[in-house]
Scaffold this motif. Structure first.
Motif, PDB file in Angstrom:
ATOM      1  N   VAL A  98       4.978  -4.825  -9.189  1.00 22.38           N
ATOM      2  CA  VAL A  98       4.353  -6.113  -9.027  1.00 22.38           C
ATOM      3  C   VAL A  98       4.382  -6.826 -10.468  1.00 22.38           C
ATOM      4  CG1 VAL A  98       1.952  -7.044  -8.593  1.00 22.38           C
ATOM      5  CG2 VAL A  98       2.945  -5.381  -7.305  1.00 22.38           C
ATOM      6  N   GLN A  99       4.229  -6.079 -11.368  1.00 19.55           N
ATOM      7  CA  GLN A  99       4.196  -6.736 -13.034  1.00 19.55           C
ATOM      8  C   GLN A  99       5.579  -6.992 -13.109  1.00 19.55           C
ATOM      9  OE1 GLN A  99       1.518  -7.345 -15.153  1.00 19.55           O
ATOM     10  NE2 GLN A  99       3.165  -8.634 -15.854  1.00 19.55           N
ATOM     11  N   GLY A 146       4.733   1.322  -2.796  1.00 23.97           N
ATOM     12  CA  GLY A 146       3.919   0.231  -2.017  1.00 23.97           C
ATOM     13  C   GLY A 146       4.534  -0.576  -1.109  1.00 23.97           C
ATOM     14  N   LYS A 164       0.837  -1.272   0.031  1.00 19.76           N
ATOM     15  CA  LYS A 164       0.223  -0.014  -0.080  1.00 19.76           C
ATOM     16  C   LYS A 164       0.859   1.342  -0.034  1.00 19.76           C
ATOM     17  CE  LYS A 164      -2.032  -0.938   4.062  1.00 19.76           C
ATOM     18  NZ  LYS A 164      -1.360  -2.053   4.754  1.00 19.76           N
ATOM     19  N   SER A 173      -0.591 -10.792  -5.439  1.00 20.23           N
ATOM     20  CA  SER A 173      -2.089 -10.413  -5.531  1.00 20.23           C
ATOM     21  C   SER A 173      -2.205  -8.934  -5.248  1.00 20.23           C
ATOM     22  CB  SER A 173      -2.750 -11.017  -4.338  1.00 20.23           C
ATOM     23  OG  SER A 173      -2.144 -10.691  -3.166  1.00 20.23           O
ATOM     24  N   ALA A 174      -1.233  -8.133  -5.625  1.00 19.88           N
ATOM     25  CA  ALA A 174      -1.367  -6.674  -5.226  1.00 19.88           C
ATOM     26  C   ALA A 174      -1.973  -5.873  -6.590  1.00 19.88           C
ATOM     27  CB  ALA A 174      -0.138  -6.111  -4.916  1.00 19.88           C
ATOM     28  N   ASP A 175      -2.318  -4.854  -6.608  1.00 20.76           N
ATOM     29  CA  ASP A 175      -2.647  -3.832  -7.695  1.00 20.76           C
ATOM     30  C   ASP A 175      -1.457  -3.522  -8.635  1.00 20.76           C
ATOM     31  OD1 ASP A 175      -3.733  -2.268  -9.781  1.00 20.76           O
ATOM     32  OD2 ASP A 175      -4.924  -1.056  -8.334  1.00 20.76           O
ATOM     33  N   GLU A 176      -1.348  -4.301  -9.818  1.00 22.29           N
ATOM     34  CA  GLU A 176      -0.008  -4.122 -10.491  1.00 22.29           C
ATOM     35  C   GLU A 176       0.039  -2.566 -11.319  1.00 22.29           C
ATOM     36  OE1 GLU A 176      -0.785  -6.841 -14.596  1.00 22.29           O
ATOM     37  OE2 GLU A 176      -0.815  -7.803 -12.504  1.00 22.29           O
ATOM     38  N   ASN A 177      -1.471  -2.161 -11.603  1.00 20.62           N
ATOM     39  CA  ASN A 177      -1.425  -1.025 -12.141  1.00 20.62           C
ATOM     40  C   ASN A 177      -1.014   0.117 -11.025  1.00 20.62           C
ATOM     41  OD1 ASN A 177      -2.358  -1.797 -14.808  1.00 20.62           O
ATOM     42  ND2 ASN A 177      -4.417  -2.215 -13.758  1.00 20.62           N
ATOM     43  N   LYS A 178      -1.407   0.143 -10.011  1.00 17.24           N
ATOM     44  CA  LYS A 178      -0.918   1.004  -9.097  1.00 17.24           C
ATOM     45  C   LYS A 178       0.479   0.806  -8.484  1.00 17.24           C
ATOM     46  CE  LYS A 178      -2.457   2.849  -4.494  1.00 17.24           C
ATOM     47  NZ  LYS A 178      -3.637   2.815  -3.355  1.00 17.24           N
TER      48      LYS A 178
END
Length: 225
Positions: A186-187, A131, A79, A177-182
């Motif tokens: 992550v990506q 994050g 986050k 599992s996190a938001d890869e756009n934010k």
């Protein structure tokens, strides 16, 4: 060894038992397959006041340890740091930094000979990706903790080691599992090569001679060796 319940710590115990080492472990969890095979002391590193007496009890008859691996770590869901409460970051500091200080202090106080200490750090300690909040901060602090202890533990080689990307419950639960756009990292992590814990341990042990030649107090990413 700390944090043997799963992931890298579990794989390290498996490895050392196969090599017929005597294993001493401080952890919240002891798997059934290790019962009776290792020296174990239950300890929740979040209960910071219990770490010293637990370490002392575990090592009460020990004069020398070939290697200490400070593996236990805490990551909470990715986050923004703006959205991360202080208490959550304090928990990560307790587990990822202060518990390790207490363990090292206890080893010094008990005059236990330790030629090699590896504190498991992370690339997150230097890359500052969005994050990673208190995890990045705590692992950066761990790197400095290691450097400072290297100035005092003259007869010990101590490093902070980023072991590379490892498929662990922590990675799967909080990162993949996190938001890869934010959170763009992550990506990148999804696309990057990843090791099983067993492969990571073998990689570390295969490069142990190189690691021992790195100046004590250093942070090193094993992917750069």
């Amino acid at each position: 060894m700390t944090g043997i319940g799963s992931g890298l710590g579990y794989a390290f115990v498996e490895y050392f038992l196969k090599q017929e080492y005597e294993v001493y472990a401080l952890s919240r969890h002891l798997k059934d397959e290790f019962k009776g095979k290792i020296h174990f002391q239950h300890c929740d590193l979040l209960a910071i006041e219990t770490v010293y007496p637990s370490t002392q009890k575990l090592l009460q008859n020990v004069k020398k340890l070939d290697v200490v691996i400070l593996n236990a770590g805490l990551l909470t869901p990715l986050k923004d740091i703006h959205d991360t409460p202080i208490y959550e970051m304090e928990q990560m500091m307790d587990v990822n930094v202060w518990a390790n200080k207490i363990i090292l202090d206890c080893i010094i106080d008990m005059k236990i000979e330790v030629p090699e200490i590896i504190a498991i750090s992370s690339g997150a300690s230097v890359n500052g990706n969005r994050g990673w909040h208190g995890y990045s901060i705590s692992k950066a602090a761990l790197n400095m903790l290691v450097k400072l202890y290297s100035r005092e533990m003259k007869n010990t080689h101590i490093i902070a080691l980023a072991p590379g990307l490892i498929i662990t419950p922590m990675l799967e639960q909080f990162v993949l599992s996190a938001d890869e756009n934010k959170f763009p990292s992550v990506q990148r992590i999804k696309n990057a090569p990843k090791m099983t814990p067993e492969e990571a341990v073998q990689n570390i042990m295969n490069k142990m001679n190189k690691l021992k030649n790195i100046p004590s107090g250093s942070y090193v990413d094993i992917r750069n060796l």
